[in-house]
Design an enzyme around this catalytic site. Structure first.
Site, mmCIF file in Angstrom:
data_model
loop_
_atom_site.group_PDB
_atom_site.id
_atom_site.type_symbol
_atom_site.label_atom_id
_atom_site.label_comp_id
_atom_site.label_asym_id
_atom_site.label_seq_id
_atom_site.Cartn_x
_atom_site.Cartn_y
_atom_site.Cartn_z
ATOM 1 N N PHE A 292 42.776 47.081 51.260
ATOM 2 C CA PHE A 292 41.934 46.146 52.002
ATOM 3 C C PHE A 292 42.408 44.721 51.720
ATOM 4 O O PHE A 292 41.805 43.989 50.939
ATOM 5 C CB PHE A 292 40.470 46.324 51.606
ATOM 6 C CG PHE A 292 39.939 47.693 51.915
ATOM 7 C CD1 PHE A 292 39.307 47.951 53.116
ATOM 8 C CD2 PHE A 292 40.094 48.736 51.004
ATOM 9 C CE1 PHE A 292 38.815 49.222 53.414
ATOM 10 C CE2 PHE A 292 39.611 50.005 51.289
ATOM 11 C CZ PHE A 292 38.982 50.259 52.503
ATOM 12 N N CYS B 94 46.955 45.007 61.977
ATOM 13 C CA CYS B 94 46.073 46.099 61.552
ATOM 14 C C CYS B 94 44.804 46.260 62.383
ATOM 15 O O CYS B 94 44.473 47.371 62.793
ATOM 16 C CB CYS B 94 45.699 45.907 60.083
ATOM 17 S SG CYS B 94 47.132 45.962 58.974
ATOM 18 N N GLY C 28 43.561 39.835 66.369
ATOM 19 C CA GLY C 28 44.926 40.329 66.543
ATOM 20 C C GLY C 28 45.501 40.739 65.210
ATOM 21 O O GLY C 28 44.786 41.201 64.319
ATOM 22 N N THR D 73 47.320 53.151 56.374
ATOM 23 C CA THR D 73 46.142 53.592 57.121
ATOM 24 C C THR D 73 46.514 54.816 57.946
ATOM 25 O O THR D 73 47.534 54.819 58.628
ATOM 26 C CB THR D 73 45.643 52.470 58.042
ATOM 27 O OG1 THR D 73 45.426 51.291 57.266
ATOM 28 C CG2 THR D 73 44.353 52.868 58.730
#
Length: 525
Positions: free
Chosen positions: A112, A223, A220, A88
């Site tokens: 994803f 990511c 949490g 990312t």
């Protein structure tokens, strides 16, 4: 398997998931800055996936310096294949790097995955998001032709893909904070939070209860928080996301009862202290360490004193128990001794997984973490992963084929690259089959697999090569050509399963025994 290959740089959840999903179709190479990996192997691949971490920096933006380091290295080495960034990245990163590295073919293809289900989700994706030049996109997608036709392939520009990846995790965070806000309102008015949320679940436009179920606690993980922060700190004030973060900051962490499986490692050893030291070192270096290591040795073993010293040394790092083999003086007896001790130490045998390591083999540092995780993802009773064979011809190692399907017949006449060292099994299953057959001097692994299948124990195959098998023919090994114990084991195995074999399987068994080990198998029935 076709000739084109792929590489993976960065061996975390995403990197190993990429390997799992693609390695049955294409040969591969891996590299990580931590561990014993060879960079030059990456340079010979046709495409490489960058899966390095991009944590949040002090300003709340994503730190993509690890991606830049890799791109610098690839550019310096004149890598000519497609470079697929799966990490990312911050908004605008891709537009920068395509200008900064004009000689590189760079594609952005964010991943994803659910962190706890990364292997199975990569193998069954919801969507493929990709951006880059048309030619490079087609090249990359050729590696994903196996994906089901109904899965959407979303082609877009770099900025849209960058924001889309962040928006996905921000949406998850929003759902979690919404659920926590509703739960707080329910507590204020003495309403049942599950009843309230069931009203939401019933809507035809809500397709999943994930992140909409009470008792979540704050969002949490690795990511979601950093990706939300990237959007929060990327420009103007984000009113909704600021509220999402505010709710999250005020939400108390829930105390959840977890029942993580116990993982034990069994290492039978016999007069090979130098190799044993290497084996235990590989276990102590695991990302996920076992709860206990059982080193099993015969009390009259000439290396007993040396093994005691090795155990004492590693005992300062990890839990190691040295136990004397109290059963048959062979590998099966040693393993069964350890299984008896494990049952005493961990009575809930259904929640214990046994990892066996031959004293002359060693594991990649991700082995226990990956097989443990895959066992939880699949619910399987035993996990098989890939072997890397090291011999005089391939000292750097040769990846062995991983069986696509595990059936009893696969073991009748050959070994489909399954050995003790890449066998990860639920303890209750091993107890159910009576442990290892102590009448077998060799071929114990094949016998165990057949008997596990006979009780309908469920296997699963993890397509990661994580186990290093030392097959040096210059030293005395159980599988050495002409080995007496190997001959005894093969004959006993043949006698045991001959009636279940077809005529072709019998002939193949005999031929393999003769060709590989110069052992003649006799018909006794």
């Amino acid at each position: 398997m076709v000739s084109k290959s792929f590489g993976v740089i960065g061996l975390g959840s995403v990197g190993w998931a990429v390997v799992h999903g693609l390695s049955t179709r294409f040969p591969y190479a891996v590299y990580d800055i931590v561990g014993d990996y060879v960079w030059n192997n990456i340079l010979s691949t046709d495409i490489v996936f960058l899966c390095v971490p991009t944590p949040a920096n002090e300003s709340g933006r994503l730190d993509c310096s690890a991606v830049i380091d890799v791109l610098n290295h690839l550019d310096k080495d004149k890598y000519s294949g497609c470079i697929v960034i799966k990490s990312t990245v911050f908004i605008g990163f891709m537009d920068r790097v395509v200008v900064q590295y004009p000689a590189l073919r760079i594609v952005y293809m964010p991943e994803f995955l659910r962190e706890k289900s990364s292997f199975t989700w990569f193998a069954d994706p919801d969507r493929l998001v990709i951006s880059g030049s048309d030619t490079d996109i087609m090249e990359v997608l050729s590696y994903f032709s196996w994906v089901e036709k109904h899965v959407p392939v979303l082609r877009m520009n770099y900025r849209s893909a960058e924001v889309g990846k962040l928006a996905h995790n921000a949406y998850i965070a929003t759902k979690v904070s919404f659920t926590n806000e509703m739960e707080a309102i329910c507590a204020e008015y003495n309403a049942n939070a599950f009843d309230v949320m069931s009203v939401i679940w019933a809507d035809r436009r809500v397709h999943s209860q994930d992140h909409l179920t009470p008792n979540l606690g704050p969002y949490g993980g690795k990511c979601v928080p950093k990706d939300v922060n990237e959007l929060l700190h990327s420009g103007k004030k984000r009113i909704l996301l600021s509220a999402v973060e505010s709710v999250n900051a005020q939400t108390k962490v829930k105390s959840k009862e977890t029942c993580e499986p116990v993982v034990i490692t069994v290492i039978p050893t016999h007069n090979r202290p130098i190799f044993l030291d290497r084996a235990i070192s590989s276990v102590s270096s695991q990302k996920k360490k076992p709860n206990t290591i059982y080193i099993v040795i015969d009390d009259d073993d000439p290396s007993y004193a040396a093994v005691e010293k090795i155990v004492a040394h590693f005992g300062t790092i990890i839990s190691v128990n040295l136990i004397k083999n109290n059963r048959s003086h062979n590998l099966s007896g040693a393993v069964n001794t350890a299984l008896e001790q494990a049952c005493a130490d961990y009575p809930d045998t259904s929640n214990v997984f046994v990892s066996i390591l031959d004293d002359d083999d060693w594991w990649d540092m991700s082995y226990l973490a990956n097989v443990s995780k895959y066992a939880l993802e699949t619910g399987a009773d035993w996990i098989i992963s890939g072997l890397i064979r090291h011999d005089d011809a391939t000292q750097n190692g040769m990846m062995q084929t991983i069986p696509a399907k595990i059936t009893p017949n696969a073991f009748f006449y050959t070994n489909p690259n399954i050995q003790g060292s890449n066998l990860f099994v639920r303890l209750s299953n091993l107890i159910a089959i009576g442990g290892f057959d102590e009448n077998l001097a060799s071929t114990t692994d094949r016998d165990v697999c057949i008997r596990l299948l006979d009780i309908n124990s469920v296997p699963a195959t993890l397509n990661n090569h994580l186990v290093h098998h030392d097959a040096d023919h210059l030293r005395d090994r159980l599988s050495s050509v002409g080995s007496k114990k190997k001959g005894q084991g093969l004959q006993y195995f043949y006698d045991k399963y001959e009636e279940r074999m077809s005529q072709t399987e019998r002939e193949c068994f005999k031929k393999r025994s003769e060709d590989l080990f110069r052992i003649c198998i006799a018909d006794r029935h």
